[in-house]
Write a protein that holds these residues in place. Structure first.
Motif, PDB file in Angstrom:
ATOM      1  N   ASP A 249     -24.690  40.315 101.523  1.00 52.54           N
ATOM      2  CA  ASP A 249     -24.677  41.604 102.307  1.00 52.54           C
ATOM      3  C   ASP A 249     -25.334  42.701 102.027  1.00 52.54           C
ATOM      4  N   SER A 250     -25.185  43.229 100.702  1.00 51.62           N
ATOM      5  CA  SER A 250     -25.790  44.470 100.383  1.00 51.62           C
ATOM      6  C   SER A 250     -27.380  43.999 100.269  1.00 51.62           C
ATOM      7  N   ALA A 251     -27.734  42.909  99.695  1.00 51.44           N
ATOM      8  CA  ALA A 251     -28.996  42.403  99.624  1.00 51.44           C
ATOM      9  C   ALA A 251     -29.702  42.516 101.005  1.00 51.44           C
ATOM     10  N   LYS A 252     -29.066  42.065 101.906  1.00 52.31           N
ATOM     11  CA  LYS A 252     -29.595  41.908 103.364  1.00 52.31           C
ATOM     12  C   LYS A 252     -30.113  43.562 103.622  1.00 52.31           C
ATOM     13  N   ALA A 253     -29.123  44.366 103.427  1.00 49.84           N
ATOM     14  CA  ALA A 253     -29.356  45.659 103.783  1.00 49.84           C
ATOM     15  C   ALA A 253     -30.519  46.359 102.957  1.00 49.84           C
ATOM     16  N   ILE A 254     -30.453  45.910 101.654  1.00 50.30           N
ATOM     17  CA  ILE A 254     -31.632  46.385 101.037  1.00 50.30           C
ATOM     18  C   ILE A 254     -33.094  45.885 101.614  1.00 50.30           C
ATOM     19  N   ASN A 255     -33.012  44.605 101.915  1.00 48.42           N
ATOM     20  CA  ASN A 255     -34.198  43.842 102.336  1.00 48.42           C
ATOM     21  C   ASN A 255     -34.800  44.890 103.455  1.00 48.42           C
ATOM     22  N   LEU A 256     -33.948  45.032 104.542  1.00 48.55           N
ATOM     23  CA  LEU A 256     -34.216  45.465 105.636  1.00 48.55           C
ATOM     24  C   LEU A 256     -34.939  47.062 105.529  1.00 48.55           C
ATOM     25  N   LEU A 257     -34.293  47.695 104.582  1.00 48.07           N
ATOM     26  CA  LEU A 257     -35.014  49.061 104.152  1.00 48.07           C
ATOM     27  C   LEU A 257     -36.188  48.789 103.686  1.00 48.07           C
ATOM     28  N   LEU A 258     -36.377  47.759 102.760  1.00 45.71           N
ATOM     29  CA  LEU A 258     -37.650  47.684 101.923  1.00 45.71           C
ATOM     30  C   LEU A 258     -38.692  47.203 102.789  1.00 45.71           C
ATOM     31  N   THR A 259     -38.392  46.247 104.101  1.00 44.02           N
ATOM     32  CA  THR A 259     -39.186  45.754 104.874  1.00 44.02           C
ATOM     33  C   THR A 259     -39.796  46.764 105.764  1.00 44.02           C
ATOM     34  N   HIS A 260     -38.871  47.649 106.280  1.00 46.30           N
ATOM     35  CA  HIS A 260     -39.409  48.979 106.911  1.00 46.30           C
ATOM     36  C   HIS A 260     -39.885  50.090 105.886  1.00 46.30           C
ATOM     37  N   GLY A 261     -40.383  49.776 104.821  1.00 50.06           N
ATOM     38  CA  GLY A 261     -41.251  50.541 104.022  1.00 50.06           C
ATOM     39  C   GLY A 261     -40.298  51.764 103.326  1.00 50.06           C
ATOM     40  N   VAL A 262     -38.850  51.460 103.355  1.00 50.80           N
ATOM     41  CA  VAL A 262     -38.266  52.618 102.587  1.00 50.80           C
ATOM     42  C   VAL A 262     -37.854  52.250 100.994  1.00 50.80           C
ATOM     43  N   PRO A 263     -38.434  52.884 100.198  1.00 48.22           N
ATOM     44  CA  PRO A 263     -38.145  52.416  98.801  1.00 48.22           C
ATOM     45  C   PRO A 263     -36.731  52.857  98.671  1.00 48.22           C
ATOM     46  N   VAL A 264     -36.038  51.799  97.862  1.00 43.61           N
ATOM     47  CA  VAL A 264     -34.668  52.169  97.378  1.00 43.61           C
ATOM     48  C   VAL A 264     -34.609  52.240  96.005  1.00 43.61           C
ATOM     49  N   GLN A 265     -33.667  53.122  95.521  1.00 41.20           N
ATOM     50  CA  GLN A 265     -33.814  53.413  94.020  1.00 41.20           C
ATOM     51  C   GLN A 265     -31.977  53.663  94.009  1.00 41.20           C
ATOM     52  N   ASN A 266     -31.757  53.312  92.814  1.00 39.59           N
ATOM     53  CA  ASN A 266     -29.981  53.118  92.414  1.00 39.59           C
ATOM     54  C   ASN A 266     -29.974  54.279  91.450  1.00 39.59           C
ATOM     55  N   GLN A 267     -28.721  55.182  91.702  1.00 43.73           N
ATOM     56  CA  GLN A 267     -28.225  56.098  90.684  1.00 43.73           C
ATOM     57  C   GLN A 267     -26.727  55.427  90.521  1.00 43.73           C
ATOM     58  N   SER A 268     -26.341  55.113  89.211  1.00 44.61           N
ATOM     59  CA  SER A 268     -25.207  54.647  88.907  1.00 44.61           C
ATOM     60  C   SER A 268     -24.458  55.759  88.157  1.00 44.61           C
ATOM     61  N   VAL A 269     -23.039  55.899  88.021  1.00 35.83           N
ATOM     62  CA  VAL A 269     -22.433  56.650  87.399  1.00 35.83           C
ATOM     63  C   VAL A 269     -21.686  55.825  86.136  1.00 35.83           C
ATOM     64  N   LEU A 270     -21.999  56.443  84.891  1.00 33.49           N
ATOM     65  CA  LEU A 270     -21.241  55.789  83.954  1.00 33.49           C
ATOM     66  C   LEU A 270     -19.727  56.047  83.876  1.00 33.49           C
ATOM     67  N   LEU A 271     -19.026  54.860  84.163  1.00 30.42           N
ATOM     68  CA  LEU A 271     -17.517  55.088  84.303  1.00 30.42           C
ATOM     69  C   LEU A 271     -16.730  54.106  83.137  1.00 30.42           C
ATOM     70  N   LYS A 272     -15.953  54.828  82.552  1.00 26.63           N
ATOM     71  CA  LYS A 272     -15.047  54.335  81.727  1.00 26.63           C
ATOM     72  C   LYS A 272     -14.210  52.852  82.403  1.00 26.63           C
ATOM     73  N   GLY A 273     -14.252  51.866  81.798  1.00 24.78           N
ATOM     74  CA  GLY A 273     -13.684  50.729  82.261  1.00 24.78           C
ATOM     75  C   GLY A 273     -14.193  49.978  83.514  1.00 24.78           C
ATOM     76  N   ILE A 274     -15.542  50.678  83.879  1.00 21.48           N
ATOM     77  CA  ILE A 274     -15.869  49.899  84.836  1.00 21.48           C
ATOM     78  C   ILE A 274     -17.450  49.406  84.631  1.00 21.48           C
ATOM     79  N   ASN A 275     -18.128  50.183  83.915  1.00 15.70           N
ATOM     80  CA  ASN A 275     -19.662  49.729  83.486  1.00 15.70           C
ATOM     81  C   ASN A 275     -20.054  50.423  82.190  1.00 15.70           C
ATOM     82  N   ASP A 276     -19.125  50.624  81.431  1.00 14.73           N
ATOM     83  CA  ASP A 276     -19.271  51.297  80.111  1.00 14.73           C
ATOM     84  C   ASP A 276     -19.609  50.264  79.071  1.00 14.73           C
ATOM     85  N   ASP A 277     -20.371  49.225  79.344  1.00 11.95           N
ATOM     86  CA  ASP A 277     -20.524  48.095  78.477  1.00 11.95           C
ATOM     87  C   ASP A 277     -21.742  47.494  78.833  1.00 11.95           C
TER      88      ASP A 277
END
Ligand SMILES: *Cc1c(COP(=O)(O)O)cnc(C)c1O
Ligand code: SF4
Length: 380
Positions: A249-277
């Motif tokens: 579902d998220s890939a589909k949403a991104i594809n729609l944005l890109l198809t309509h010329g909207v570049p998509v970038q990501n801002q993650s937050v470094l979170l202990k126990g979630i992605n600090d690995d």
């Protein structure tokens, strides 16, 4: 008659049987989980989660979209989706230096909705509503804390003074619509804002900061993207924190944005126990590239009241960055930054080993040294 659909996150084998249209974002929004009983339909709520939810009443908002809840591990309370969306008792511990607004949004606000911190660009906080109230939100006071709001008067107050401010400041070339999550507003409401911004000649780019592609990707409809397309250049920065959030579902949403010329970038937050690995982070970044999202920032977690328990040390962040830079695709690698009262400050890897009389010594990602002598004329 009701439509019965078998939907959910096929990638993780969680299926929710619902008698409403799973693809209709307004239904997800309306049916957000906000009670224990509702949450219990999705997961085995632990006693700690239960008391945190009870303790949150009257203090912190919480709400989860059925979509985001369908990504949760039913049994594991350490599930990264659960940790980001379900209140925890740790939110009630306060730490030294924590503050409701450590990054100074209020210090730099210049009107009802505008924060003007950098000369050439502003953020416009257009709503305090979000589809899910992320437990680690930097604007927790503004979005999740029931006592808190940055809106001097009301969210529905006229936008005209804010637009006039932009109009009167020729130096503003980049307008970032954020909140809360701006995509909570209807297409019609958003279009009015875009149209007005586009009537200001010096506004070159407009960007959205939105977590809808992660929390309620059904919001990204063809109609919405067709509307955006009329106001280009439009950019969208989203906020994936864990590989589990990258779904069909998220890939589909991104594809729609890109198809309509909207570049998509990501801002993650470094979170202990979630992605600090390193391995989790690498998988997140690689999977983002697979759905054509460009990693932009990795934020060091801010010491926001109620969020501090998610903070890692800066060394943890730098170690992860050291495991990425040079080891994987250059554009898979975000910039690691910390937001301060004086703006975002990059936390780069230190590659200069020595400044000597003759030049510099640099080290590569494998700590292999290279000397770079200063330039001197050869025959004189
Ligand atoms: C992050 C931020 C911006 C945008 O910064 P970029 O580094 O250009 O992405 C603008 N204004 C404020 C107040 C911000 O916090
Ligand atoms: S969607 Fe963004 S603004 Fe809203 S709670 Fe989550 S992090 Fe905060």
């Amino acid at each position: 008659m009701t439509v019965c659909k078998e939907k959910g996150n096929e990638l993780h084998g969680i299926y929710e049987s619902v008698d409403w249209d799973w693809d209709d974002w307004s239904q997800h929004f309306r049916r957000r989980i906000q009670t224990l009983d509702e949450l219990k339909k999705y997961i085995d709520v632990t006693p700690d989660e239960e008391s945190a939810i009870q303790k949150s009443a009257g203090i912190y908002k919480w709400a989860v979209t059925p979509y985001y809840a369908s990504l949760m591990d039913k049994e594991d309370p350490n599930c990264p989706i659960r940790r980001q969306a379900i209140p925890s008792l740790e939110e009630f511990t306060t730490y030294n230096y924590s503050d409701v607004d450590p990054v100074g949004d209020t210090k730099y606000r210049v009107g009802n909705r505008i924060v003007h911190k950098y000369a050439d660009r502003i953020i416009m906080l257009i709503t305090e509503q979000c589809p899910v109230y992320c437990r680690h939100c930097t604007r927790k006071f503004h979005t999740t804390n029931l006592n808190g709001t940055y809106f001097e008067s009301s969210e529905s107050e006229s936008y005209e003074p804010d637009f006039l401010y932009i109009e009167n400041h020729q130096e503003i070339r980049d307008v970032l619509l954020t909140g809360g999550d701006p995509l909570t507003y209807s297409d019609t409401k958003l279009e009015k804002i875009l149209k007005r911004l586009r009537s200001i000649p010096h506004v070159e780019i407009i960007r959205f900061g939105s977590r809808y592609p992660v929390l309620l990707p059904q919001r990204i409809t063809k109609e919405f993207c067709e509307m955006l397309e009329k106001y280009h250049p439009i950019w969208l920065n989203t906020h994936f924190n864990h590989p589990k959030e990258i779904t069909k579902d998220s890939a589909k949403a991104i594809n729609l944005l890109l198809t309509h010329g909207v570049p998509v970038q990501n801002q993650s937050v470094l979170l202990k126990g979630i992605n600090d690995d390193l391995e989790i982070m690498k998988k997140l970044l690689h999977n983002l590239l697979k759905i054509r999202v460009r990693p932009y920032y990795l934020y060091h977690c801010d010491n926001v009241t109620g969020v501090s328990h998610f903070m890692t040390t800066i060394d943890t962040g730098l170690d992860i960055m050291k495991g990425l830079v040079g080891h994987t695709t250059g554009f898979a690698t975000p910039s690691y930054v910390i937001t301060t009262i004086n703006g975002k400050i990059p936390l780069p890897l230190n590659t200069v080993v020595e400044y000597s009389e003759d030049g510099l010594i640099l080290k590569n990602y494998q700590d292999k040294e290279t000397s770079l002598p200063y330039l001197t004329p050869k025959d004189s």
